[in-house]
Motif scaffolding. Structure first.
Motif, PDB file in Angstrom:
ATOM      1  N   ILE B 278       0.791  -0.967   0.071  1.00 16.04           N
ATOM      2  CA  ILE B 278       0.039   0.122   0.045  1.00 16.04           C
ATOM      3  C   ILE B 278       0.989   1.321   0.036  1.00 16.04           C
ATOM      4  N   LEU B 279       1.894   1.203   0.901  1.00 14.06           N
ATOM      5  CA  LEU B 279       2.745   2.374   0.854  1.00 14.06           C
ATOM      6  C   LEU B 279       3.540   2.759  -0.286  1.00 14.06           C
ATOM      7  N   THR B 280       4.005   1.776  -0.836  1.00 18.65           N
ATOM      8  CA  THR B 280       4.720   1.612  -2.032  1.00 18.65           C
ATOM      9  C   THR B 280       4.077   2.393  -3.196  1.00 18.65           C
ATOM     10  N   ALA B 281       2.998   1.836  -3.368  1.00 19.43           N
ATOM     11  CA  ALA B 281       1.776   2.074  -4.204  1.00 19.43           C
ATOM     12  C   ALA B 281       1.311   3.768  -4.199  1.00 19.43           C
ATOM     13  N   THR B 282       0.737   3.865  -2.863  1.00 21.45           N
ATOM     14  CA  THR B 282       0.467   5.368  -2.763  1.00 21.45           C
ATOM     15  C   THR B 282       1.284   6.387  -2.863  1.00 21.45           C
ATOM     16  N   THR B 283       2.606   5.963  -2.339  1.00 19.87           N
ATOM     17  CA  THR B 283       3.629   7.009  -2.616  1.00 19.87           C
ATOM     18  C   THR B 283       4.048   7.416  -3.669  1.00 19.87           C
ATOM     19  N   LEU B 284       4.092   6.265  -4.678  1.00 18.40           N
ATOM     20  CA  LEU B 284       4.517   6.476  -6.166  1.00 18.40           C
ATOM     21  C   LEU B 284       2.819   7.111  -6.646  1.00 18.40           C
ATOM     22  N   LEU B 285       1.873   6.759  -6.316  1.00 19.28           N
ATOM     23  CA  LEU B 285       0.588   7.616  -6.832  1.00 19.28           C
ATOM     24  C   LEU B 285       0.725   9.077  -6.829  1.00 19.28           C
ATOM     25  N   ILE B 286       1.165   9.365  -5.388  1.00 19.96           N
ATOM     26  CA  ILE B 286       1.249  10.787  -5.217  1.00 19.96           C
ATOM     27  C   ILE B 286       2.380  11.418  -6.166  1.00 19.96           C
ATOM     28  N   ALA B 287       3.445  10.609  -6.201  1.00 19.73           N
ATOM     29  CA  ALA B 287       4.623  11.250  -7.133  1.00 19.73           C
ATOM     30  C   ALA B 287       4.360  11.348  -8.473  1.00 19.73           C
ATOM     31  N   GLY B 288       3.428  10.441  -9.027  1.00 22.78           N
ATOM     32  CA  GLY B 288       2.960  10.736 -10.501  1.00 22.78           C
ATOM     33  C   GLY B 288       2.703   9.496 -11.218  1.00 22.78           C
ATOM     34  N   ALA B 289       2.406   8.213 -10.694  1.00 25.60           N
ATOM     35  CA  ALA B 289       2.429   6.962 -11.527  1.00 25.60           C
ATOM     36  C   ALA B 289       0.877   7.268 -11.796  1.00 25.60           C
ATOM     37  N   ASP B 290       0.741   6.739 -13.333  1.00 22.84           N
ATOM     38  CA  ASP B 290      -0.650   6.866 -13.776  1.00 22.84           C
ATOM     39  C   ASP B 290      -1.228   5.344 -13.860  1.00 22.84           C
ATOM     40  N   ILE B 291      -0.248   4.441 -13.899  1.00 30.50           N
ATOM     41  CA  ILE B 291      -0.747   3.004 -13.724  1.00 30.50           C
ATOM     42  C   ILE B 291       0.047   2.292 -12.706  1.00 30.50           C
ATOM     43  N   LEU B 292      -0.624   1.776 -11.807  1.00 29.49           N
ATOM     44  CA  LEU B 292       0.111   0.994 -10.581  1.00 29.49           C
ATOM     45  C   LEU B 292      -0.068  -0.503 -10.835  1.00 29.49           C
ATOM     46  N   LEU B 293       0.971  -1.242 -10.727  1.00 23.81           N
ATOM     47  CA  LEU B 293       0.766  -2.567 -11.204  1.00 23.81           C
ATOM     48  C   LEU B 293       0.997  -3.197  -9.520  1.00 23.81           C
ATOM     49  N   MET B 294      -0.290  -3.993  -9.291  1.00 24.21           N
ATOM     50  CA  MET B 294      -0.361  -4.342  -7.704  1.00 24.21           C
ATOM     51  C   MET B 294      -0.983  -5.827  -7.736  1.00 24.21           C
ATOM     52  N   ARG B 295      -0.799  -6.431  -6.287  1.00 27.06           N
ATOM     53  CA  ARG B 295      -0.962  -7.952  -6.234  1.00 27.06           C
ATOM     54  C   ARG B 295      -2.179  -8.276  -5.031  1.00 27.06           C
TER      55      ARG B 295
END
Lengths: 449, 313
Positions: B278-295
Motif C-alpha cells: 500500500i505504501l509503495t503504491a500510494t507514495t508513487l501514486l502521489i509522485a506521479g504514477a498513472d498505472i500501478l501494478l499491484m498484487r
C-alpha cells in the motif's frame, strides 16, 4: 522569497576588497545566495544590509521543538517543495492516539507498544515520537490522572488534546515540565489557550476550520507573541487534507505567507476507521508535507513501514544511503561457504543480500566502503578498486573464518580481477554474475574445492 | 483572513494514451497528481492487477493465501481481478518463459496471453519474464496472437526495444518502455522508439520501481521530475503516462515476507506485507504514477479507495 545573488550584491560594499577570501563582492553574493558563505565573513557589511539580509534569511517555516530529553524532537524548518531539490529537513514525527475513554488495559497496551516502536535501519534510528492523549470525558481530574500515569510509563513526547482551557490547565499541571505540544487553540479559545502556552513557553497547535480561518488563528497567535506553533487546517478527509497541506507549504515557501510559516499536523486517525486506509493516508501525508502525523494503530506492522517511508522520503538526495562496511553473515555461513564482496550503497547491499538469501546458500558478504556508491560508479570513482578491496579483505579477518581462499567479485568489475589477484596473493579471484538476479544460480553451482 | 493558494497552471499535458479498445484511457492530466485545485485529471490513475502464468509457489502466505484459488489459473485469476477486485487492467506476467526457470515457449505464452485477453473486458498489459533475449521472442508471439487487442507490451529496454517496438508497431499495440530510474535515459528510449516509427502517443514509461525501503525515494523523485519536466517545461519526451511496478517489488522486500517468528520486532506478517505494498503504491501514486501494478486484494482495495477519494469532484 530568498534573495537572489544580485539582490544581495546590491547590499554589499562593492569594494572587492577580498577579505572574505573571494575575489569580488559579486562572487561572495552568489555564495551567500547559495548558502555556501556566511554574512559575517564580510567585515565591511553595513548594519542596514545586515538587517535586510537577516530578514530575508529568516527561515520561511519555523522549527518547533517538542518533548524533552532523549525523546525530544524537532519539526518544521522545511525549505523546499520537492525532495530532489534539497533534503527535507526534519523527518515526520509519528504520534499514536490514546484517550481517556479507553480502558486501562487498552491505554497500557498502546503506550507500551508505542514506547517500544523503535528500530535500527541502514545505520539510522527510527522511532515513534509522541503520544496524542485525548480528553473525551471533559473531566479535568480524570484527564490529569491519565496524563500523569502515561508520563510515568514513557519518555515519549506528549500531546494533550482538549479545547477546554480549564482541562488544559490541569494537563499542564500534570506534564507541563515535559514540553508537551498543546492541542489545540481555535478561534473560540485562542486567548485562554494562548495564555496557557505562553506561560510555560509550550508549543501549541492552532486549528482552523479550513485555510482562511487557520490563517486568522495563526496570525492572532503570532500577535500574542506565540512563536512555537503547529498548524492544523481542521480538514478531516483525504482530499481536503492533502490540498490544505500543499497550500500551506506552498503559501509558506512560495508566497512567504507568514501565518503558514509553521510545521503542520495531520490526523489520519480521525479520517477513517479502516486501518489499511489509515495507513495509506499516513503514507500520503508523510510524502506531502505533514510534519506530524497522528495514527490510531501503534503496532509495529503499521509503524515500522511508515518509519521506512519517512526514512526514504527524508534521505538526502545528494548522498546515497550507505550500510556499514564489514562482513555480513547471510544465513549461517561456515568455513566452506562462499565469500563475496560488493559496495556499501544501501540498495546494492539490499539487492545482493536479498538474492543470496533467496539462493538459500549461506554466504559471507563483504561490504567495502565505497562512500555509498554502486559498483560501477564506485569503480569509476576509484572507490571500489583492487587496493581498497584487498585492504578490506586483509583487515576483515575473513581469512580466519573460511578454509578456502576464493573471493567472488561483481561481474561488472571483471576487469580488476587480474590486479586484485596480485594484491591478494593467497586468494583466487572469481568473477561473479553482472546482475544480482543471477547470483542465485551462480551460488548454487559454487563449490569451495 | 483570506488565503489564496498560489496556483501553478500548465499549458502542457501528459499524453492521453488509449488502452485496449480505447474505452479506457490513461494520462491526459495537466497538473501534478491530484492537484485538482489548479487543473484536471481527465482520466483516473489505473490499477493493473498482476496475474502470473507460472503458478507461483514461493510467495509468502500473506499474499498467497488470498490468491490460492487462482494462482494456478491465469484466466480465472484475471477474471477474479476484474469482477471482484475492480481491476482497471490486467498485468499478465509471463514468468513461465524465463530461461532460468520453466523456459516455456513463446507459442505457449502467447496462447495464455490470448486466453486472458479474451476472458476479460478490460485492457491487458503483458510483461515478459524480463529476460532481454527471450522477451523479444515471447512478445513478438504475443503481439501476433493478440492482434486487435491493443495490449501494452513490455518491458521494452534499451537492449530489446527494436524487437518489441517493431512487434507493437506491426500489430498495433502500446509499448511500456523501461529504463533504470533516470529521466534522461527514459527520454532517450522514447526517442529511439519514435525513430523506429512507434507513435509516442502509444508509449507508457516504466522508470523502474524501487519498493518501500528499497529505493522508493529514487523512483519517487524521478516520477516527480518527470511530471515537472512534462508540465512546466513542456518537454515532449517526458509526457508519457508513468507506470509503477508496486506489487512485484514490494513483495520482494524482506520486511514484506519475513515471518513474525523470525522478525518479531516487525509485527504481524499477514498485515505488514499488505501495508508495504500500500505504501509503495500510494507514495508513487502521489509522485506521479498513472498505472500501478499491484498484487494483494486488500492493497488493491485500499489504493482504489485512495484514488476514488482523491479524484472525486
Amino acid at each position: 522569497m530568498a534573495l537572489s545573488g544580485l539582490d544581495i550584491f546590491k547590499l554589499l560594499p562593492k569594494t572587492n576588497c577580498g577579505e572574505c577570501k573571494l575575489p569580488t563582492c559579486l562572487a561572495f553574493a552568489m555564495k551567500l545566495a547559495g548558502g555556501q558563505a556566511k554574512l559575517e565573513e564580510c567585515p565591511h557589511v553595513s548594519d542596514e544590509a545586515k538587517a535586510a539580509l537577516a530578514d530575508a534569511a529568516a527561515p520561511p517555516i519555523a522549527e518547533v521543538i517538542i518533548g524533552q530529553g532523549a525523546k525530544e524532537f524537532k519539526t518544521g524548518a522545511e525549505l523546499v517543495l520537492f525532495r530532489h531539490e534539497k533534503r527535507f529537513v526534519n523527518p515526520t514525527g509519528m504520534a499514536v492516539l490514546i484517550s481517556d475513554a479507553m480502558s486501562d488495559d487498552e491505554v497500557k497496551a498502546k503506550v507500551e507498544q508505542a514506547d517500544k516502536d523503535a528500530w535500527e535501519r541502514v545505520g539510522q534510528h527510527l522511532e515513534v515520537k509522541m503520544l496524542a492523549v485525548k480528553c473525551e470525558s471533559g473531566d479535568a481530574g480524570k484527564f490529569k490522572d491519565l496524563l500523569t500515569k502515561v508520563n510515568g510509563m514513557t519518555e515519549l513526547a506528549l500531546m494533550p488534546m482538549t479545547e477546554d482551557p480549564e482541562v488544559m490547565k490541569a494537563a499542564v499541571e500534570a506534564v507541563g515540565d515535559k514540553n508537551p505540544l498543546l492541542y489545540c487553540a481555535t478561534a473560540a479559545n485562542l486567548e485562554a489557550m494562548g495564555a496557557i502556552a505562553k506561560e510555560k513557553n509550550l508549543p501549541l497547535v492552532v486549528r482552523g476550520d479550513g485555510l482562511d480561518s487557520l490563517a486568522e488563528v495563526s496570525e492572532k497567535a503570532t500577535g500574542m507573541e506565540l512563536k512555537n506553533l503547529v498548524l492544523d487546517p481542521g480538514t478531516r478527509n483525504l482530499k481536503e487534507t492533502l490540498e490544505a497541506l500543499i497550500a500551506i507549504r506552498r503559501g509558506a515557501l512560495n508566497s512567504k505567507f507568514k501565518p503558514f510559516g509553521f510545521p503542520t499536523i495531520a490526523f489520519p486517525c480521525e479520517e477513517t476507521d479502516d486501518v489499511y486506509f489509515e495507513g495509506a493516508l499516513s503514507g500520503i501525508y508523510i510524502a506531502k508535507y505533514a510534519d506530524i502525523v497522528v495514527t490510531s494503530e501503534a503496532d509495529a506492522w503499521m509503524q515500522y513501514p511508515l518509519q521506512v517511508e519517512i526514512q526514504n522520503i527524508y534521505t538526502d538526495p545528494q548522498k546515497p544511503m550507505a550500510v556499514d562496511a564489514k562482513f555480513y553473515e547471510i544465513g549461517t555461513p561456515g568455513p566452506d561457504s562462499p565469500v563475496l564482496v560488493t559496495t556499501n550503497f544501501s540498495l546494492t547491499y539490499f539487492i545482493v543480500s536479498g538474492e543470496i538469501e533467496a539462493s538459500k546458500v549461506d554466504s559471507w558478504l563483504g561490504i567495502v566502503d565505497s562512500e555509498g556508491q554502486s559498483v560501477l560508479t564506485a569503480w569509476a570513482a576509484g572507490k571500489f578498486v583492487p587496493d581498497i578491496i584487498a585492504k578490506f579483505i586483509n583487515t576483515s579477518g575473513i581469512a580466519d573464518k573460511v578454509n578456502h581462499r576464493k573471493l567472488v567479485i561483481p561481474g561488472y568489475v571483471a576487469q580488476i580481477s587480474g590486479e586484485l589477484d596480485e594484491e591478494l596473493t593467497n586468494w583466487e579471484v572469481l568473477i561473479g554474475p553482472r546482475e544480482a538476479a543471477d547470483i542465485s544460480a551462480y551460488l548454487r553451482n559454487w563449490s569451495a574445492s | 483572513m483570506a488565503f489564496e493558494i498560489p496556483k501553478e497552471t500548465s499549458e502542457s499535458r501528459i499524453r492521453e494514451v488509449p488502452l485496449g479498445d480505447g474505452s479506457v484511457k490513461v494520462g491526459g492530466e495537466n497538473v501534478l497528481p491530484f492537484y485538482l485545485f489548479e487543473g484536471e485529471m481527465p482520466n483516473r490513475p489505473l490499477i493493473a492487477v498482476e496475474v502470473y502464468d507460472d503458478n507461483p509457489t514461493e510467495w509468502p502466505a500473506a499474499v498467497a493465501e488470498p490468491l490460492k484459488d487462482v494462482l494456478a489459473d491465469p484466466v480465472a485469476w484475471a477474471k477474479k481481478a476484474q469482477d471482484e477486485w475492480g481491476a482497471d487492467l490486467i498485468a499478465l506476467r509471463l514468468k513461465s518463459t524465463d530461461p532460468k526457470g520453466d523456459d516455456n515457449t513463446p507459442e505457449e505464452a502467447a496462447k495464455t496471453a490470448k486466453a486472458v485477453a479474451e476472458a476479460v473486458g478490460i485492457p491487458v498489459m503483458v510483461y515478459g519474464s524480463e529476460d532481454v533475449e527471450k522477451d523479444g521472442e515471447v512478445l513478438k508471439a504475443v503481439a501476433a496472437a493478440g492482434e486487435g487487442k491493443n495490449l501494452i507490451l513490455g518491458p521494452a529496454l534499451e537492449d530489446n526495444y527494436k524487437t518489441i517496438g517493431a512487434a507493437a508497431l506491426g500489430y498495433k499495440h502500446t509499448v511500456a518502455a523501461k529504463t533504470p530510474i533516470d529521466v534522461n535515459l527514459a527520454k532517450q528510449l522514447n526517442i529511439l522508439l519514435s525513430n523506429l516509427g512507434v507513435d509516442v502517443g502509444t508509449i507508457v514509461a516504466d522508470p523502474t520501481t524501487g519498493a518501500l525501503g528499497y529505493g522508493l525515494e529514487y523512483t519517487y523523485s524521478v516520477m516527480e521530475r518527470f511530471k515537472i519536466a512534462a508540465l512546466r517545461q513542456d518537454d515532449a519526451m517526458t509526457q508519457m503516462p508513468l507506470l509503477a511496478d508496486a506489487g512485484i517489488e514490494s513483495w520482494k522486500a524482506k520486511e514484506a515476507k519475513a515471518p513474525a517468528a523470525d522478525e518479531p520486532q516487525w509485527g504481524d506478517e499477514m498485515k505488514r506485507g499488505v501495508i508495504w505494498e500500500i505504501l509503495t503504491a500510494t507514495t508513487l501514486l502521489i509522485a506521479g504514477a498513472d498505472i500501478l501494478l499491484m498484487r494483494h486484494p486488500d492493497a488493491i482495495r485500499t489504493v482504489r479507495k485512495v484514488i476514488d477519494t482523491l479524484i472525486a469532484q
